[in-house]
Design an enzyme around this catalytic site. Structure first.
Site, PDB file in Angstrom:
ATOM      1  CB  THR A 186      -8.534  -7.420 -52.331  1.00  0.00           C
ATOM      2  OG1 THR A 186      -7.290  -6.608 -52.158  1.00  0.00           O
ATOM      3  CG2 THR A 186      -9.513  -7.078 -51.338  1.00  0.00           C
ATOM      4  CE  LYS A 212     -11.101  -2.607 -51.806  1.00  0.00           C
ATOM      5  NZ  LYS A 212     -10.008  -2.775 -52.578  1.00  0.00           N
TER       6      LYS A 212
END
Length: 403
Positions: A244, A247
């Site tokens: 991702t 994050k």
């Protein structure tokens, strides 16, 4: 059909079980995060956020925000289309090259989120490989589960991090049968870490591809932020890495990194990629700055680990039931859905501390918890305030403490 009645009945069921989700309306303070303003029923309150997945605070980093300001001044706001129709900007190309380099893979592919990356990739590979067996860890994220389901092929679930059970399932099909072993590195609710090398060795012994979700590790672990696989020096053993950009890297988006062939197939066949408007170049510019910075800076990672270790120790010192793990996640067990929400509500209303209750279906019933994510920007004073508040709320509700 009483449509309104059915809808009301469904919502009432969630509320009675303590599982009805209430979104906290907050505004983060640039330059002083984790401080934020909470817009609640009684007006505005200044709060401290303790549950953000912006683990390193990179969403506040001046290099990141400056890159985004520069991009919007140069190219405007949106991407203008899907990747195939005008939505591939030079920012996208550069970021995919940086991510491939980060994971030492031939290629990488950007998605609008980590959820879409998992869903699109696993469902596409499941269809391309036909009757491929996908073996999934029982604690895998919902996005992996959905991708596997939509692939339409056979699947088996192996007991969490249980190597013997994994080998048993691998042995149950012929050696030349296509297989994918799908698992995570850091499991975000319990905070434990998978034995990646052992899993990969087993998978390859039986002719399976390995699919590793590093969502809660990229940016945070490894000398360049490449995740647990990089930290352990085993990037070459993982066939497909998913991560991702929202994050550890602090902005938005998801990706896969793999061989050129895997990336090209997903790029060419996955509806979730083909028909989605690409990430705004403003976001991509911010991520690009974040990835490049964290490839060379360990300051944020070291501070992050120190903060998590210190908070865990402080909570244990007052007898709170901390779930021990080796990662940066700090779960505190409540084990009751209604009570878990009440504790979170009390922390917010009485102590100006925001942490979201974690209830079913995110975790199994009876394991409800508060999940704290200390970041490099949490101060000692904030930690002291948090521990005092938790101690008071635990006492008020007579919640079981650690043995």
């Amino acid at each position: 059909m009483d449509y309104a009645g059915k809808l009301s009945e469904a919502l009432d069921a969630l509320k009675s079980e303590g599982r009805y989700r209430v979104f906290a309306d907050i505004v983060r303070h640039r330059g002083s995060f984790p401080r934020a303003t909470f817009h609640g029923p009684s007006g505005e309150d200044e709060i401290v956020v303790w549950c953000s997945n912006d683990y390193l605070g990179m969403g506040q980093n001046e290099l990141v925000t400056a890159a985004m300001h520069e991009a919007i001044d140069l190219v405007g706001a949106g991407s203008g289309g899907t990747r195939n129709i005008s939505g591939t900007t030079h920012y996208h190309v550069e970021l995919e090259e940086e991510i491939a380099d980060l994971h030492q893979k031939e290629a990488a592919l950007l998605f609008t989120s980590g959820y879409i990356a998992n869903d699109a990739t696993l469902s596409t590979l499941g269809r391309i490989f036909g009757d491929s067996l996908i073996i999934s860890d029982e604690l895998n994220h919902a996005s992996m589960i959905e991708g596997i389901r939509r692939g339409g092929g056979p699947k088996r679930v192996w007991r969490h991090n249980d190597l013997e059970h994994l080998e048993e399932l691998l042995q149950s099909v012929p050696l030349d049968h296509p297989k994918i072993v799908a698992f995570e590195s850091v499991y975000s609710m319990d905070g434990d870490i998978a034995p990646i090398e052992a899993i990969c060795d087993l998978a390859h012994k039986y002719g399976a591809l390995t699919y590793l979700d590093e969502v809660h590790a990229v940016g945070l672990y490894g000398p360049r932020g490449g995740g647990i696989a990089e930290r352990d020096g085993i990037l070459d053993k993982v066939d497909i890495i998913e991560g991702t950009l929202a994050k550890g890297f602090g902005v938005m988006g998801g990706y896969i990194a793999a061989s050129s062939a895997v990336v090209d197939v997903v790029r060419s066949y996955a509806p979730g990629f083909i028909f989605s408007t690409s990430l705004s170049p403003v976001l991509v510019a911010g991520v690009l700055a974040s990835v490049r910075h964290l490839k060379s800076s360990n300051v944020e990672r070291e501070r992050h680990q120190e903060r998590a270790t210190k908070l865990r120790r402080m909570l244990l010192d007052v007898g709170l039931p901390v779930m021990m793990c080796e990662s940066h996640i700090v779960p505190v067990m409540v084990k009751d859905a209604v009570l878990c929400k009440q504790v979170a509500d009390d922390l917010l209303s009485d102590h100006k501390i925001y942490v979201q209750p974690i209830n079913y279906p995110t975790v199994p019933r009876g394991t409800e918890r508060l999940r704290f994510t200390p970041c490099p920007l949490h101060t000692d004073e904030m930690m002291d305030d948090l521990v005092r508040a938790l101690d008071a709320v635990w006492t008020r509700h007579n919640i079981k403490r650690a043995a």
